[in-house]
Scaffold this active site. Structure first.
Site, PDB file in Angstrom:
ATOM      1  N   HIS A 374      -9.075 104.285  39.742  1.00 31.37           N
ATOM      2  CA  HIS A 374      -7.820 103.565  39.995  1.00 31.37           C
ATOM      3  C   HIS A 374      -7.924 102.065  39.754  1.00 31.37           C
ATOM      4  O   HIS A 374      -6.979 101.335  40.069  1.00 31.37           O
ATOM      5  CB  HIS A 374      -7.341 103.767  41.423  1.00 31.37           C
ATOM      6  CG  HIS A 374      -6.944 105.158  41.743  1.00 31.37           C
ATOM      7  ND1 HIS A 374      -5.662 105.625  41.623  1.00 31.37           N
ATOM      8  CD2 HIS A 374      -7.674 106.203  42.173  1.00 31.37           C
ATOM      9  CE1 HIS A 374      -5.607 106.893  41.980  1.00 31.37           C
ATOM     10  NE2 HIS A 374      -6.831 107.273  42.316  1.00 31.37           N
ATOM     11  N   LYS A 567       4.374  94.471  47.658  1.00 31.22           N
ATOM     12  CA  LYS A 567       3.133  95.182  47.352  1.00 31.22           C
ATOM     13  C   LYS A 567       2.035  94.452  48.107  1.00 31.22           C
ATOM     14  O   LYS A 567       2.287  93.375  48.664  1.00 31.22           O
ATOM     15  CB  LYS A 567       2.855  95.201  45.844  1.00 31.22           C
ATOM     16  CG  LYS A 567       2.958  93.836  45.145  1.00 31.22           C
ATOM     17  CD  LYS A 567       2.741  93.943  43.631  1.00 31.22           C
ATOM     18  CE  LYS A 567       3.980  94.260  42.839  1.00 31.22           C
ATOM     19  NZ  LYS A 567       3.896  95.440  42.012  1.00 31.22           N
ATOM     20  N   ARG A 568       0.831  95.018  48.153  1.00 30.12           N
ATOM     21  CA  ARG A 568      -0.260  94.295  48.814  1.00 30.12           C
ATOM     22  C   ARG A 568      -0.410  92.904  48.195  1.00 30.12           C
ATOM     23  O   ARG A 568      -0.167  92.719  46.995  1.00 30.12           O
ATOM     24  CB  ARG A 568      -1.564  95.087  48.681  1.00 30.12           C
ATOM     25  CG  ARG A 568      -1.611  96.305  49.583  1.00 30.12           C
ATOM     26  CD  ARG A 568      -1.537  95.924  51.052  1.00 30.12           C
ATOM     27  NE  ARG A 568      -2.760  95.303  51.477  1.00 30.12           N
ATOM     28  CZ  ARG A 568      -3.680  95.898  52.229  1.00 30.12           C
ATOM     29  NH1 ARG A 568      -3.492  97.132  52.670  1.00 30.12           N
ATOM     30  NH2 ARG A 568      -4.778  95.263  52.564  1.00 30.12           N
ATOM     31  N   LYS A 573      -2.304  90.304  41.569  1.00 31.76           N
ATOM     32  CA  LYS A 573      -0.894  90.696  41.510  1.00 31.76           C
ATOM     33  C   LYS A 573       0.025  89.471  41.389  1.00 31.76           C
ATOM     34  O   LYS A 573       1.211  89.590  41.120  1.00 31.76           O
ATOM     35  CB  LYS A 573      -0.513  91.512  42.743  1.00 31.76           C
ATOM     36  CG  LYS A 573      -1.248  92.865  42.837  1.00 31.76           C
ATOM     37  CD  LYS A 573      -0.848  93.635  44.092  1.00 31.76           C
ATOM     38  CE  LYS A 573      -1.687  94.874  44.345  1.00 31.76           C
ATOM     39  NZ  LYS A 573      -1.296  96.034  43.519  1.00 31.76           N
ATOM     40  N   THR A 678       2.997 101.695  40.884  1.00 30.04           N
ATOM     41  CA  THR A 678       3.919 102.818  41.069  1.00 30.04           C
ATOM     42  C   THR A 678       5.254 102.323  41.602  1.00 30.04           C
ATOM     43  O   THR A 678       6.282 102.965  41.398  1.00 30.04           O
ATOM     44  CB  THR A 678       3.330 103.868  42.028  1.00 30.04           C
ATOM     45  OG1 THR A 678       2.710 103.203  43.129  1.00 30.04           O
ATOM     46  CG2 THR A 678       2.302 104.733  41.322  1.00 30.04           C
ATOM     47  N   LYS A 682       9.494 103.129  41.025  1.00 30.66           N
ATOM     48  CA  LYS A 682      10.479 103.348  42.099  1.00 30.66           C
ATOM     49  C   LYS A 682      11.694 102.437  41.919  1.00 30.66           C
ATOM     50  O   LYS A 682      12.840 102.859  42.102  1.00 30.66           O
ATOM     51  CB  LYS A 682       9.833 103.089  43.471  1.00 30.66           C
ATOM     52  CG  LYS A 682       8.754 104.107  43.818  1.00 30.66           C
ATOM     53  CD  LYS A 682       7.907 103.691  45.025  1.00 30.66           C
ATOM     54  CE  LYS A 682       6.612 104.501  45.013  1.00 30.66           C
ATOM     55  NZ  LYS A 682       5.612 104.010  45.974  1.00 30.66           N
TER      56      LYS A 682
HETATM   57  C1  AZC Z   1      -4.314 101.295  42.949  1.00 28.93           C
HETATM   58  C2  AZC Z   1      -4.065 100.441  41.724  1.00 28.93           C
HETATM   59  O1  AZC Z   1      -4.316  99.084  42.031  1.00 28.93           O
HETATM   60  C3  AZC Z   1      -2.618 100.626  41.255  1.00 28.93           C
HETATM   61  O2  AZC Z   1      -2.404  99.932  40.075  1.00 28.93           O
HETATM   62  C4  AZC Z   1      -2.339 102.106  41.052  1.00 28.93           C
HETATM   63  O3  AZC Z   1      -0.977 102.301  40.776  1.00 28.93           O
HETATM   64  C5  AZC Z   1      -2.693 102.879  42.309  1.00 28.93           C
HETATM   65  O4  AZC Z   1      -4.057 102.650  42.664  1.00 28.93           O
HETATM   66  C6  AZC Z   1      -2.520 104.374  42.134  1.00 28.93           C
HETATM   67  O5  AZC Z   1      -3.227 104.822  41.040  1.00 28.93           O
HETATM   68  N1  AZC Z   1      -5.675 101.152  43.414  1.00 28.93           N
HETATM   69  C7  AZC Z   1      -5.940 101.087  44.726  1.00 28.93           C
HETATM   70  O6  AZC Z   1      -5.047 101.126  45.551  1.00 28.93           O
HETATM   71  N2  AZC Z   1      -7.242 101.001  45.161  1.00 28.93           N
HETATM   72  C8  AZC Z   1      -8.385 101.057  44.454  1.00 28.93           C
HETATM   73  C9  AZC Z   1      -9.688 101.074  45.151  1.00 28.93           C
HETATM   74  O7  AZC Z   1      -8.327 101.119  43.242  1.00 28.93           O
END
Ligand code: AZC
Length: 841
Positions: A374, A567-568, A573, A678, A682
């Site tokens: 991810h 978002k976080r 970001k 994601t 949305k």
């Molecule tokens: C996240 C990614 O930062 C995000 O871009 C992606 O949409 C999401 O996963 C689902 O695939 N990653 C995380 O939250 N955490 C890690 C450890 O990658």
């Protein structure tokens, strides 16, 4: 199985079997029964909390009946199952989702109304199940919804944290973390005190030869902890299929406490032991995209993985098949590297406990597992110190060394004499201390590795996993672009839009086949339709404006352009770029004539998101946003032209209010850093446009909806490395507009200038790693294009309709079908018609 029960008994069981309610009357009966018995209350003291509890229990009972049938059906059919291992499941609220998926929301609404309650008030009683940080955890939740809705025999396995992600409060502009004690009352889980697994830690390994001369390794001593299962039913949409999410909770192995210590008078330490055991599942680590390598985290990982594999292996062994058939019955997906120890644990079970030969066992392991990556951010790639693992999991470390030895031997055969390659790809990093590289272990232990959007899947192949593509060949690496469930993110979050779409596309079928949205294209210029479409957006903005008013006290104008970034909080970001852009806008407005001001579309800049508690820079960004808000929102010279809002405690249930209310949302990560994203999906699905970089799934969204319907800006991923190099080794001139923003911050306009020096100096003095200055001009220009485009509401609405019509690809149903076909090799198991009578419609 049935034949073993004598006929009269069977008849009695059948006669009295639980029957899920369908009518309003039966629902009300169940609610009142739960109020009067389970909750020991009555109509005289049934408040909204109690009504929520009783209504949820009524649905829970219903779900569990279907859950049982689904499990029986899967056991009888004896087909392959999928196990989705995720340390995070960001589920949000369950009640509304259960009502909608089962198709009985109207029944519940009318029933509750007859009992004196408004359904919205009851829904809002529920505490979010927030067992995740951000994208990765929410993706797992969307996947569970899709797997159940598509009738896949699938289980989620996770940890039952007592404390989920912290609650965020904003005090004087600063983030303050408050523990989230969410388990006080949770009607959605079933404790399974009969499903308990012993989990071992520490100790040592004794190696010897048995009477047949076989080499035996025995993991002995150390301490034991118990894993207790809690099951959460996952209802599919418009199907009786109800899957299971099994969460493990830790408990002291010796029961209440250690009686030996107790009897010898050491009461306190006996209680301490128990508390130590319970600590394992106590708290979710609040870091998003960051690995901190804490021992307790490794304990969590092994605890969860060992309990889950014990469960999976036990279920397989009941079928009495040969071990070689394990991968035909079981597919296990690793959600990031957090569960990678599962590969090692399965190898240990097979060779140490079941007596298989190494090679035979390893073939089974690699055929069973798939690994999803991810992120490419180096700080997020998990590594565990060898000494730490040696101490906690001595046998596993031996097996990892052996896996690595065989792996490096195969690399040596393929690339003879390439010592550097061996060093680069070794699962063990030769550092001080040595480290286990979990991503490499996951690749070696799986048959497929996937990224989560096209660009991301390409990047992992050409950067962090480049050598592994050479070693294993390109076919081992693939892409599954992320998706979202349209049930929660359209139907539940935006009921009016869902209804309008249904009225034009022949019903709610689009919720099961999102490509049906395509039929909306023909309404993109339909006056009547556009009017209704716009009214719904406006109503959603009014709803958010109310939320803003009650939570922040600030009045915002729902006719203004709502610009949202939730978002976080993370430097990559680039919320800092957004707030710098807001400051630039503020300065621009201040310098405008009255005439110029009249032409400008009023804007509300809305932010939300949590910072990891130890992430100083992210907390500073939150502080700056709040201070800018305090200044701008109270500047009478600005009025409605600009408002800046920070929404406290962004979570799934708040996202359901926020997402439908955007005009534009921001997805502005430095190119090449956001794996997918994601929330971008949305927002577009809810009729908002996006301003974004060429990163993650933004690229595929553009391809689907057309580049006229998205505001793209900034440098491309392929240029990032060179730009960074130039910052550090060439001359680095900063964007003049950005420098003006910095001057304003430094002059103290937004409070103590020193408080924000880290933010400006990251760009001015430390190489601007995230390319804020490089992208700033193009960002500002593109925001001006947004302003212009918004003035032409007629065209804007057409763009949003066309975008929604073209979003079918981003359903998580499409992803799950891709995983099932490409990686898991599993088939859906649909209930036969009439097999269950439970469905509400
Ligand atoms: C996240 C990614 O930062 C995000 O871009 C992606 O949409 C999401 O996963 C689902 O695939 N990653 C995380 O939250 N955490 C890690 C450890 O990658």
């Amino acid at each position: 199985v049935e034949a073993s029960i004598p006929e009269p008994q069977r008849a009695a069981w059948k006669k009295f079997q639980a029957t899920p309610f369908v009518t309003k009357e039966d629902f009300e009966k169940e609610v009142v029964r739960h109020v009067e018995t389970t909750l020991a209350r009555s109509m005289f003291n049934c408040d909204e909390t109690a009504a929520y509890a009783a209504a949820s229990l009524a649905f829970r009972d219903r779900l569990i009946t279907e859950w049982n049938r689904t499990q029986q059906r899967q056991t009888f059919a004896d087909t392959k199952r999928v196990y989705y291992l995720s340390l995070e499941f960001l589920m949000g609220r369950a009640f509304d989702n259960a009502m909608l998926n089962v198709g009985l929301k109207n029944v519940a609404k009318e029933g509750l109304s007859e009992l004196g309650f408004r359904i919205e008030d009851i829904i809002s009683q529920e505490h979010d199940a927030a067992l995740g940080n951000g994208g990765l955890g929410r993706l797992a939740a969307c996947f569970l919804d899709s797997m159940a809705s598509l009738n896949y025999p699938a289980w989620g396995y996770g940890l039952r944290y007592r404390y989920g992600i912290f609650k965020q409060e904003i005090v004087d502009g600063y983030q303050v973390e408050v523990p989230d004690y969410w388990l006080d009352f949770n009607p959605w889980e079933f404790p399974r005190h009969d499903i308990v697994v012993d989990i071992q830690f520490y100790g040592g390994v004794r190696k010897y030869q048995d009477e047949h001369g076989r080499n035996i390794a025995k993991w002995e001593g150390g301490e034991m902890v118990k894993a207790v299962a809690y099951d959460v039913p996952i209802p599919g949409y418009d199907t009786p299929s109800t899957n299971n999410m099994r969460l493990w909770s830790s408990k002291a192995a010796s029961g209440e406490f250690d009686f030996q210590k107790f009897n010898s008078g050491d009461y306190e330490s006996s209680v301490a032991d128990q508390q130590r055991a319970e600590t394992i599942s106590a708290v979710l680590y609040p870091n998003d995209n960051l690995d901190r390598g804490k021992e307790l985290r490794l304990k969590q990982q092994y605890f969860w993985v060992a309990a889950s594999l014990y469960d999976i292996v036990r279920r397989f062994k009941k079928s009495k098949r040969a071990w070689s058939e394990f991968p035909d019955q079981v597919a296990i997906q690793l959600n990031d590297t957090h569960p990678t120890l599962a590969t090692v644990e399965l190898q240990r079970i097979l060779i140490d406990l079941e007596g298989l030969e190494w090679d035979e066992a390893w073939t089974i392991v690699t055929k069973t597992f798939g690994y999803t990556n991810h992120t490419v951010l180096p700080e997020a790639l998990e590594k565990w110190s060898v000494p730490l693992m040696q101490n906690l999991l001595p046998r596993h470390l031996q097996i990892i060394y052996e896996i690595n030895m065989y792996f490096l031997q195969s690399v040596e055969r393929k690339f003879p004499g390439d010592r550097e390659m061996l060093g680069r790809v070794s699962i063990i990093e030769e550092s001080q201390p040595k480290m286990v590289r979990m991503a490499y272990l996951a690749i070696v232990g799986s048959h497929k590795v996937n990224g989560v959007a096209e660009l991301h899947s390409d990047l992992i192949k050409t950067t962090i996993f480049k050598d592994f593509v050479k070693i294993f060949g390109p076919d081992k690496f693939t892409n599954v672009t992320n998706g979202i469930t349209p049930r929660r993110w359209l139907h539940q979050a935006n009921p009016r839009l869902s209804e309008l779409i249904a009225s034009k596309t022949g019903g709610l079928g689009f919720l099961k086949d999102l490509n049906i949205l395509n039929e909306l294209e023909k309404f993109a210029d339909d006056k009547e339709f556009k009017k209704e479409w716009a009214e719904i957006k406006y109503a959603n903005k009014v709803r958010l404006a109310k939320h803003i008013k009650t939570t922040t006290g600030v009045t915002v104008n729902p006719s203004a352009l709502f610009d949202i970034q939730v978002k976080r909080i993370h430097e990559y970001k680039r919320q800092q770029m957004n707030i710098f852009g807001v400051i630039h806008r503020y300065l621009t407005i201040k310098a405008m004539t009255a005439e110029e001001r009249k032409k400008l579309a009023p804007r509300v800049s809305i932010f939300g998101g949590k910072a990891a508690p130890g992430y100083w820079m992210a907390k500073t960004i939150i502080h700056l946003i709040n201070n800018v808000g305090a200044k701008v929102n109270n500047d009478p010279d600005i009025g409605d032209l600009l408002k800046v809002i920070f929404l406290e405690d962004y979570n799934v249930s708040k996202a359901e209010i926020i997402t439908p209310a955007s005009d534009v949302s921001e997805h502005i990560s430095t190119a090449g850093t956001e794996a997918s994203g994601t929330s971008n999906m949305k927002f577009v699905l809810n009729g908002g446009l996006i301003i974004g970089t060429c990163d993650g799934a933004n690229i595929e969204i553009t391809r689907e909806i057309g580049e006229n319907n998205i505001f793209l800006f900034g440098n491309l991923a392929e240029d990032v490395e060179d730009l960074r190099h130039a910052h550090n080794y060439g001359s680095h001139t900063l964007d003049p507009d950005l420098l003006k923003v910095f001057e304003t911050i430094k002059s103290g306009t937004f409070g103590d200038a020193g408080a924000f020096s880290a933010l400006t100096s990251a760009i001015e003095d430390h190489g601007d790693y995230y390319l804020v200055s490089d992208d700033f001009h193009s960002y500002i220009q593109t925001q001006a294009l947004v302003d212009e485009a918004y003035k032409n509401q007629d065209e804007w609405i057409t763009k949003t309709i066309l975008s929604v019509a073209r979003m079918g690809f981003f359903s998580s149903d499409r992803c799950i079908n891709e995983y099932a076909e490409m990686i898991w090799n599993v088939e859906p198991l649909a209930p036969e018609k009439g097999e269950t009578d439970g469905l509400g419609k």
